[in-house]
Design a protein around this motif. Structure first.
Motif, PDB file in Angstrom:
ATOM      1  N   ALA A  72       0.815  -1.224   0.000  1.00 37.84           N
ATOM      2  CA  ALA A  72       0.000   0.000   0.000  1.00 37.84           C
ATOM      3  C   ALA A  72       0.845   1.268   0.000  1.00 37.84           C
ATOM      4  O   ALA A  72       0.587   2.186  -0.778  1.00 37.84           O
ATOM      5  CB  ALA A  72      -0.954   0.001   1.182  1.00 37.84           C
ATOM      6  N   THR A 128      -3.957   7.386 -11.367  1.00 40.99           N
ATOM      7  CA  THR A 128      -5.011   6.820 -10.540  1.00 40.99           C
ATOM      8  C   THR A 128      -4.860   5.310 -10.540  1.00 40.99           C
ATOM      9  O   THR A 128      -4.559   4.707 -11.566  1.00 40.99           O
ATOM     10  CB  THR A 128      -6.394   7.195 -11.099  1.00 40.99           C
ATOM     11  OG1 THR A 128      -6.507   8.615 -11.064  1.00 40.99           O
ATOM     12  CG2 THR A 128      -7.509   6.582 -10.308  1.00 40.99           C
ATOM     13  N   TYR A 174       2.310   1.994  -3.369  1.00 46.66           N
ATOM     14  CA  TYR A 174       1.300   2.487  -4.311  1.00 46.66           C
ATOM     15  C   TYR A 174       0.912   3.931  -4.001  1.00 46.66           C
ATOM     16  O   TYR A 174       0.711   4.736  -4.907  1.00 46.66           O
ATOM     17  CB  TYR A 174       0.071   1.580  -4.326  1.00 46.66           C
ATOM     18  CG  TYR A 174       0.352   0.253  -4.996  1.00 46.66           C
ATOM     19  CD1 TYR A 174       0.823   0.204  -6.304  1.00 46.66           C
ATOM     20  CD2 TYR A 174       0.155  -0.940  -4.331  1.00 46.66           C
ATOM     21  CE1 TYR A 174       1.094  -1.000  -6.934  1.00 46.66           C
ATOM     22  CE2 TYR A 174       0.414  -2.151  -4.942  1.00 46.66           C
ATOM     23  CZ  TYR A 174       0.885  -2.179  -6.244  1.00 46.66           C
ATOM     24  OH  TYR A 174       1.149  -3.365  -6.847  1.00 46.66           O
ATOM     25  N   PHE A 175       0.805   4.272  -2.718  1.00 49.93           N
ATOM     26  CA  PHE A 175       0.513   5.657  -2.349  1.00 49.93           C
ATOM     27  C   PHE A 175       1.602   6.589  -2.878  1.00 49.93           C
ATOM     28  O   PHE A 175       1.320   7.644  -3.438  1.00 49.93           O
ATOM     29  CB  PHE A 175       0.396   5.823  -0.835  1.00 49.93           C
ATOM     30  CG  PHE A 175      -0.849   5.201  -0.244  1.00 49.93           C
ATOM     31  CD1 PHE A 175      -2.038   5.125  -0.957  1.00 49.93           C
ATOM     32  CD2 PHE A 175      -0.829   4.702   1.050  1.00 49.93           C
ATOM     33  CE1 PHE A 175      -3.181   4.564  -0.406  1.00 49.93           C
ATOM     34  CE2 PHE A 175      -1.966   4.140   1.613  1.00 49.93           C
ATOM     35  CZ  PHE A 175      -3.138   4.073   0.879  1.00 49.93           C
ATOM     36  N   GLU A 208     -10.851   3.598  -5.631  1.00 50.82           N
ATOM     37  CA  GLU A 208     -10.014   4.360  -6.551  1.00 50.82           C
ATOM     38  C   GLU A 208      -9.062   5.196  -5.714  1.00 50.82           C
ATOM     39  O   GLU A 208      -9.503   5.963  -4.859  1.00 50.82           O
ATOM     40  CB  GLU A 208     -10.883   5.244  -7.440  1.00 50.82           C
ATOM     41  CG  GLU A 208     -10.104   6.047  -8.446  1.00 50.82           C
ATOM     42  CD  GLU A 208     -10.997   6.892  -9.314  1.00 50.82           C
ATOM     43  OE1 GLU A 208     -11.162   6.536 -10.486  1.00 50.82           O
ATOM     44  OE2 GLU A 208     -11.535   7.889  -8.808  1.00 50.82           O
ATOM     45  N   ILE A 209      -7.773   5.044  -5.940  1.00 55.95           N
ATOM     46  CA  ILE A 209      -6.760   5.829  -5.245  1.00 55.95           C
ATOM     47  C   ILE A 209      -6.256   6.862  -6.239  1.00 55.95           C
ATOM     48  O   ILE A 209      -5.740   6.512  -7.297  1.00 55.95           O
ATOM     49  CB  ILE A 209      -5.583   4.943  -4.762  1.00 55.95           C
ATOM     50  CG1 ILE A 209      -6.079   3.701  -4.030  1.00 55.95           C
ATOM     51  CG2 ILE A 209      -4.619   5.758  -3.917  1.00 55.95           C
ATOM     52  CD1 ILE A 209      -6.854   3.956  -2.781  1.00 55.95           C
ATOM     53  N   ARG A 210      -6.443   8.137  -5.914  1.00 62.18           N
ATOM     54  CA  ARG A 210      -6.028   9.198  -6.828  1.00 62.18           C
ATOM     55  C   ARG A 210      -5.472  10.364  -6.025  1.00 62.18           C
ATOM     56  O   ARG A 210      -5.752  10.485  -4.838  1.00 62.18           O
ATOM     57  CB  ARG A 210      -7.180   9.660  -7.708  1.00 62.18           C
ATOM     58  CG  ARG A 210      -8.374  10.167  -6.955  1.00 62.18           C
ATOM     59  CD  ARG A 210      -9.505  10.516  -7.913  1.00 62.18           C
ATOM     60  NE  ARG A 210     -10.721  10.788  -7.199  1.00 62.18           N
ATOM     61  CZ  ARG A 210     -11.026  11.957  -6.650  1.00 62.18           C
ATOM     62  NH1 ARG A 210     -10.212  12.973  -6.760  1.00 62.18           N
ATOM     63  NH2 ARG A 210     -12.159  12.119  -6.008  1.00 62.18           N
TER      64      ARG A 210
END
Length: 86
Positions: free
Chosen positions: A20, A33, A23-24, A45-47
């Motif tokens: 995680a 995204t 990815y952040f 969704e991580i944006r």
């Protein structure tokens, strides 16, 4: 960090869980995204965060002028209609 080539910006939840923070950082630096999936279905969704002007954040400003018409807003509700709403 490169995203897995076979999934593009879609990452399984189990893979995301183990990496995680990587990815952040990837989202922060690249602006891309990432979509996190659960059993192949997109769930998150991580944006990058986008700061919006205060006027857009205020719920009252968003609702202002959104009522199209008032049809007797101060009249009491008919007993038959009231029971139908319950």
């Amino acid at each position: 960090m490169a995203l897995p080539q076979d999934q593009g910006p879609w990452i399984s939840k189990s893979l995301f869980k183990s990496k995680a923070l990587e990815y952040f950082r990837h989202v922060e630096t690249s602006g891309e995204t990432i979509v996190v999936t659960d059993h192949g279905h997109p769930t998150l969704e991580i944006r990058p965060y986008e700061h919006l002007p205060n006027s857009e954040l205020d719920p009252l400003d968003q609702l202002r002028n959104s009522v199209i018409s008032y049809i007797e807003p101060t009249e009491p509700v008919d007993q038959g209609h009231w029971e139908a709403l319950q």
